[in-house]
Design a protein around this motif. Sequence first.
Motif, PDB file in Angstrom:
ATOM      1  N   LEU A   1      15.049  -6.224   5.532  1.00  0.00           N
ATOM      2  CA  LEU A   1      14.172  -6.763   4.538  1.00  0.00           C
ATOM      3  C   LEU A   1      13.330  -5.555   3.905  1.00  0.00           C
ATOM      4  N   MET A   2      12.887  -4.592   4.524  1.00  0.00           N
ATOM      5  CA  MET A   2      12.002  -3.362   4.463  1.00  0.00           C
ATOM      6  C   MET A   2      13.224  -2.489   3.510  1.00  0.00           C
ATOM      7  N   HIS A   3      14.240  -2.356   3.855  1.00  0.00           N
ATOM      8  CA  HIS A   3      15.273  -1.581   3.246  1.00  0.00           C
ATOM      9  C   HIS A   3      15.353  -2.298   1.871  1.00  0.00           C
ATOM     10  N   GLU A   4      15.790  -3.501   1.816  1.00  0.00           N
ATOM     11  CA  GLU A   4      15.912  -4.254   0.517  1.00  0.00           C
ATOM     12  C   GLU A   4      14.854  -4.065  -0.474  1.00  0.00           C
ATOM     13  N   GLN A   5      13.765  -3.881   0.105  1.00  0.00           N
ATOM     14  CA  GLN A   5      12.554  -4.068  -0.550  1.00  0.00           C
ATOM     15  C   GLN A   5      11.910  -2.808  -0.837  1.00  0.00           C
ATOM     16  N   ASP A   6      12.386  -1.682  -0.371  1.00  0.00           N
ATOM     17  CA  ASP A   6      11.939  -0.141  -0.348  1.00  0.00           C
ATOM     18  C   ASP A   6      10.653  -0.096   0.338  1.00  0.00           C
ATOM     19  N   TYR A   7      10.507  -0.688   1.497  1.00  0.00           N
ATOM     20  CA  TYR A   7       9.333  -0.446   2.343  1.00  0.00           C
ATOM     21  C   TYR A   7       9.588   0.565   3.396  1.00  0.00           C
TER      22      TYR A   7
ATOM     23  N   PHE B   1       0.921  -1.172  -0.055  1.00  0.00           N
ATOM     24  CA  PHE B   1       0.038  -0.122   0.031  1.00  0.00           C
ATOM     25  C   PHE B   1       0.977   1.158  -0.065  1.00  0.00           C
ATOM     26  N   GLU B   2       0.272   2.321  -0.172  1.00  0.00           N
ATOM     27  CA  GLU B   2       1.011   3.782  -0.066  1.00  0.00           C
ATOM     28  C   GLU B   2       0.354   4.679   0.600  1.00  0.00           C
ATOM     29  N   ILE B   3       0.930   5.478   1.584  1.00  0.00           N
ATOM     30  CA  ILE B   3       0.314   6.355   2.350  1.00  0.00           C
ATOM     31  C   ILE B   3       1.084   7.532   2.024  1.00  0.00           C
ATOM     32  N   ASP B   4       0.567   8.657   1.415  1.00  0.00           N
ATOM     33  CA  ASP B   4       1.233  10.213   1.265  1.00  0.00           C
ATOM     34  C   ASP B   4       2.895   9.890   0.763  1.00  0.00           C
ATOM     35  N   GLY B   5       2.867   8.894  -0.110  1.00  0.00           N
ATOM     36  CA  GLY B   5       4.350   8.881  -0.691  1.00  0.00           C
ATOM     37  C   GLY B   5       5.161   7.931   0.030  1.00  0.00           C
ATOM     38  N   LEU B   6       4.746   7.222   1.148  1.00  0.00           N
ATOM     39  CA  LEU B   6       5.485   6.114   1.839  1.00  0.00           C
ATOM     40  C   LEU B   6       4.913   4.859   1.332  1.00  0.00           C
ATOM     41  N   ASN B   7       5.999   4.098   0.952  1.00  0.00           N
ATOM     42  CA  ASN B   7       5.509   2.616   0.417  1.00  0.00           C
ATOM     43  C   ASN B   7       5.314   1.813   1.825  1.00  0.00           C
TER      44      ASN B   7
ATOM     45  N   ALA C   1       1.861 -11.212  10.278  1.00  0.00           N
ATOM     46  CA  ALA C   1       3.089 -11.576  11.230  1.00  0.00           C
ATOM     47  C   ALA C   1       4.229 -10.946  11.119  1.00  0.00           C
ATOM     48  N   GLY C   2       4.651 -10.727   9.755  1.00  0.00           N
ATOM     49  CA  GLY C   2       5.809 -10.091   9.571  1.00  0.00           C
ATOM     50  C   GLY C   2       6.479 -10.630   8.084  1.00  0.00           C
ATOM     51  N   LEU C   3       7.639 -10.061   7.875  1.00  0.00           N
ATOM     52  CA  LEU C   3       8.460 -10.496   6.721  1.00  0.00           C
ATOM     53  C   LEU C   3       9.399 -11.634   7.027  1.00  0.00           C
ATOM     54  N   THR C   4      10.037 -11.685   8.205  1.00  0.00           N
ATOM     55  CA  THR C   4      10.765 -12.722   8.908  1.00  0.00           C
ATOM     56  C   THR C   4      10.547 -12.492  10.187  1.00  0.00           C
TER      57      THR C   4
END
Length: 224
Positions: free
Chosen positions: A149-155, A103-109, A115-118
Amino acid sequence: VLGDYHGRTLDPFVEKERPSQEDTIFSLGDFDTVESIREYLDLKERVGDSVEVGGNHDRALLDGTKLRSRGVKTPEEIIQDLENDEVSQAYLQSLLSEPNREFEIDGLNGILTHAGLTGYTRRPDVSDSMKPFVYRLWEEEHFRDNFDLMHEQDYDLMIRGHEHYTEHARRHRDSGELSFNLPEPGDEYEIDSGHRHIITGGPWIKGDYLKIEPEERKMTFLEA
């Protein structure tokens, strides 16, 4: 943001917030009963948009395995209810087709996940397909791994449920410093762009939910 319903009626939320077509619902799953699914689908008709993921309880209900009853009905009765309701069956099948939703909120991915990505899994034999529904973020290393993982996937932002408490973790984009908040009902926080954020919204079964004001990049932890 609502999740971990576990059969609790949505009436207090609807009465307090009066959701409308101007609102978006973020739903984190774990319904537990057909009545709860149907009530959520009615709520979904009131709002303009929705982003939804399923939880481990939804997987168990759809599979008819290892279901725990939190109400007056037995697990067998709950499973029978689902077998008799094609609409709820189809909804859970669609809901569980992907464990995470962007999703996207005001330009934030953002990434919505039950539960989580890991994270930590209690059972070493849990299948890879089930892991996204059962990860636990209990130690600092679990948060660091998710932020990596958020950094790697640009979240910029993760919203999650699963845990039956509220939490707000931040990692500074430059220094990597972690900080944690354990919000109480009424606490407000800025979703600032200088950090990445992991937000645990709290369980609706306890009356917890989260309200986000996109233009102000503000979130408020609430209770009904």
